[in-house]
Scaffold this active site. Structure first.
Site, PDB file in Angstrom:
ATOM      1  N   HIS A 145       0.929  -1.298  -0.069  1.00  0.00           N
ATOM      2  CA  HIS A 145       0.019   0.111  -0.025  1.00  0.00           C
ATOM      3  C   HIS A 145       1.088   1.288  -0.023  1.00  0.00           C
ATOM      4  CE1 HIS A 145      -2.502  -2.892   2.544  1.00  0.00           C
ATOM      5  NE2 HIS A 145      -3.387  -2.314   1.985  1.00  0.00           N
ATOM      6  N   ASP A 164       2.365   1.876   3.385  1.00  0.00           N
ATOM      7  CA  ASP A 164       3.222   0.923   3.854  1.00  0.00           C
ATOM      8  C   ASP A 164       4.724   1.449   3.637  1.00  0.00           C
ATOM      9  OD1 ASP A 164       1.085  -0.630   4.141  1.00  0.00           O
ATOM     10  OD2 ASP A 164       1.516  -1.926   2.294  1.00  0.00           O
ATOM     11  N   GLU A 170     -10.830  -6.929  -4.573  1.00  0.00           N
ATOM     12  CA  GLU A 170     -10.750  -7.621  -3.513  1.00  0.00           C
ATOM     13  C   GLU A 170     -11.889  -7.886  -2.554  1.00  0.00           C
ATOM     14  OE1 GLU A 170      -6.737  -7.783  -1.576  1.00  0.00           O
ATOM     15  OE2 GLU A 170      -7.506  -8.531   0.187  1.00  0.00           O
ATOM     16  N   GLU A 223      -9.164 -13.666  -1.750  1.00  0.00           N
ATOM     17  CA  GLU A 223      -8.456 -14.124  -0.420  1.00  0.00           C
ATOM     18  C   GLU A 223      -9.140 -14.980   0.304  1.00  0.00           C
ATOM     19  OE1 GLU A 223      -6.837 -11.016   1.483  1.00  0.00           O
ATOM     20  OE2 GLU A 223      -7.148 -11.799   3.635  1.00  0.00           O
ATOM     21  N   HIS A 231     -11.214 -13.955   3.439  1.00  0.00           N
ATOM     22  CA  HIS A 231     -12.185 -13.256   3.248  1.00  0.00           C
ATOM     23  C   HIS A 231     -13.332 -14.135   2.661  1.00  0.00           C
ATOM     24  CE1 HIS A 231      -9.597  -9.391   2.256  1.00  0.00           C
ATOM     25  NE2 HIS A 231      -9.543  -9.789   3.520  1.00  0.00           N
ATOM     26  N   ASP A 256      -5.037 -13.874  -2.806  1.00  0.00           N
ATOM     27  CA  ASP A 256      -4.298 -13.312  -1.588  1.00  0.00           C
ATOM     28  C   ASP A 256      -4.182 -14.742  -0.875  1.00  0.00           C
ATOM     29  OD1 ASP A 256      -3.555 -10.797  -2.250  1.00  0.00           O
ATOM     30  OD2 ASP A 256      -4.809  -9.756  -0.467  1.00  0.00           O
ATOM     31  N   ASP A 284     -10.678 -12.152  10.860  1.00  0.00           N
ATOM     32  CA  ASP A 284      -9.584 -12.123   9.792  1.00  0.00           C
ATOM     33  C   ASP A 284      -8.258 -12.285  10.224  1.00  0.00           C
ATOM     34  OD1 ASP A 284      -8.696 -12.012   7.034  1.00  0.00           O
ATOM     35  OD2 ASP A 284      -8.965  -9.776   6.840  1.00  0.00           O
ATOM     36  N   ASP A 322      -5.629 -13.931   9.013  1.00  0.00           N
ATOM     37  CA  ASP A 322      -4.579 -13.876   8.088  1.00  0.00           C
ATOM     38  C   ASP A 322      -3.515 -14.630   8.241  1.00  0.00           C
ATOM     39  OD1 ASP A 322      -6.198 -12.054   6.483  1.00  0.00           O
ATOM     40  OD2 ASP A 322      -5.047 -10.220   7.107  1.00  0.00           O
ATOM     41  N   ASP A 363      -1.004 -12.638   1.748  1.00  0.00           N
ATOM     42  CA  ASP A 363      -1.416 -11.523   2.684  1.00  0.00           C
ATOM     43  C   ASP A 363      -1.869 -12.136   3.977  1.00  0.00           C
ATOM     44  OD1 ASP A 363      -2.762  -9.453   3.869  1.00  0.00           O
ATOM     45  OD2 ASP A 363      -4.293  -9.483   2.560  1.00  0.00           O
TER      46      ASP A 363
END
Ligand code: XUL
Ligand code: CO
Length: 438
Positions: free
Chosen positions: A101, A104, A232, A268, A271, A296, A307, A309, A339
């Protein structure tokens, strides 16, 4: 430039019998599967926000990850140092791609101009490292959710000025993605949804999101950005409801606003599960509709329900993912982007290597298992048999558009009843798949 991950060398493929926990046992980049090297099937990518910026914070406590190079600040100096750290990590791990991003890689300034200048400084250093190492940008994206100006959303904010700011921010993010040779550009609408319907004009918000994405695609065309645009899907978190709920909702949205030719999806795992779908479902839906763009890669924790991840380690999951991707003929410009983040308790730098090695190996095993299933034609034969009634006779005629309700009534009145059904044999099929998972 010092060494940040000292004691860890280049991660190599050592094969399944290796006991070295810092080696690949299955991911062998140049090994050919169905005529394509593994590295091209996956196009593995490391996510900047988790791997470089994630510090293990959760809603109950701040970050606690040990990163000796960090001063914890959001200064430009620290941002530039993190780029050195990241590329040392990429070179040692051997991932061909990364994702980021805008926020980031560079801090926000006092105003948009200063923020853009900061980003330009970081991008110049990213470009230098890309050239030096050959590591490429899979996709760029804009963070339209952290800053408090986005409290009510970005493209769907009730505040028109926030829409304008988001447009300016995405314009810049597309420009730097193009400059860095990014192969895709992702939209994840973290706050493009609602918390409370009493104060929400849903139609207006969705129209604004449609307009925003059209403007992005127009701009990309204008500047000659050839990357693939991706949406996404995610059903909720942080908002109670997000408009890009799942692959099906995204497709309907894209079709409504005439964007279905310009966008594909970045699917993802966690998700999908938050939307109460399997990853396999989301991939198959996207594939069936020609909009599978990229993934992802991660997984949730079935008992936590948010989430999380986590890194993907489940070989059933990676087998299903690879069955879909292989049926799709690969991901084209897309890739497998981790991700994924370390859980809070795994706080040492070496854990970043263990996590990615495990994910890459789990995907390599999924690829080999899916290839074996395809080589034997196991699922192909099952599908051919199950749908055989559509290959000739009445089935083929219906598919060719030769029938109406009247002609089908005539056909059935003559026949009296439908031919008997065959068993779905789900348990037998699952047993068969188990035979490949070794
Ligand atoms: C959030 C998420 C994002 C996107 C990029 O759940 O997945 O990190 O991938 O904005
Ligand atoms: Co994501």
């Amino acid at each position: 430039m010092g060494e940040y991950f000292s004691g860890i060398g280049k991660i190599r493929y050592e094969g399944p019998s290796s006991k070295n926990l810092l080696a690949f046992k299955h991911y062998n980049p140049d090994e050919s599967v169905e005529g394509k090297p593994m590295k091209e099937w996956f196009r593995f990518s490391v996510a900047w926000w988790h791997t470089i910026r994630g510090m293990g914070a959760d809603p109950f406590g701040p970050g606690c990850h040990v990163r000796p190079w960090e001063d914890g600040s959001d200064s430009m100096k620290m941002a530039l140092k993190r780029i050195d750290v990241a590329f040392e990590f990429f070179e040692k791990l051997g991932n061909p791609f990364y994702t980021f991003h805008d926020r980031d890689v560079a801090p926000e300034g006092e105003n948009l101009k200063e923020t853009n200048n900061n980003l330009d400084k970081a991008v110049a250093v990213l470009e230098k490292h890309q050239k030096r190492t050959g590591v490429r940008l899979l996709w760029g994206t804009a963070n339209l959710f952290s800053n408090k100006r986005y409290v009510h959303g970005a493209a769907t904010s009730p505040n028109a000025d926030v829409f304008a700011y988001a447009a300016a921010q995405v314009k810049k993010a597309i420009e730097v993605t193009k400059l860095l040779g990014g192969e895709n550009y992702v939209f994840w609408g973290g706050r493009e949804g609602y918390q409370c319907l009493y104060n929400t004009d849903m139609k207006r918000e969705m129209d604004h999101l449609g307009r925003f994405l059209s403007m992005a695609a127009d701009f990309a065309e204008k500047i000659g950005f050839k990357g693939q645009f991706l949406i996404e899907p995610k059903p909720h978190e942080p908002t109670k409801h997000q408009y890009d709920t799942d692959a099906a909702a995204c497709l309907a949205f894209l079709q409504k606003y005439g964007l279905e030719k310009r966008f594909k999806l970045n699917i993802e795992t966690n998700h999908a599960t938050l939307a109460r779908h399997e990853m396999f479902h989301e991939l198959e839906f996207a594939r069936a509709n020609g909009i599978l763009g990229s993934i992802d890669a991660n997984r949730g924790d079935m008992l936590l329900g948010w989430d999380t991840d986590q890194f993907p380690t489940d070989i059933y999951l990676t087998t299903q993912v690879m069955l879909s991707i292989m049926a799709n003929g690969g991901l084209g410009k897309g890739g497998v982007n981790f991700d994924a983040k370390l859980r809070r308790e795994s706080f040492e730098p070496a854990d970043l290597f263990h996590a990615h090695i495990g994910g890459m190996d789990a995907f390599a095993r999924g690829l080999k298992i899916a290839a074996a299933i395809r080589r034997d034609g196991t699922l192909r034969k099952i599908l051919a048999e199950r749908y055989a009634s559509w290959e000739s006779g009445i089935g083929a005629e219906i598919e060719a558009g030769k029938h109406s309700f009247e002609s089908l009534e005539k056909y059935m009145l003559k026949k009296g009843d439908a031919a008997p059904n065959a068993s779905g044999r789900q348990e037998m099929i699952e047993n068969l798949i188990n035979e490949y998972i070794r």
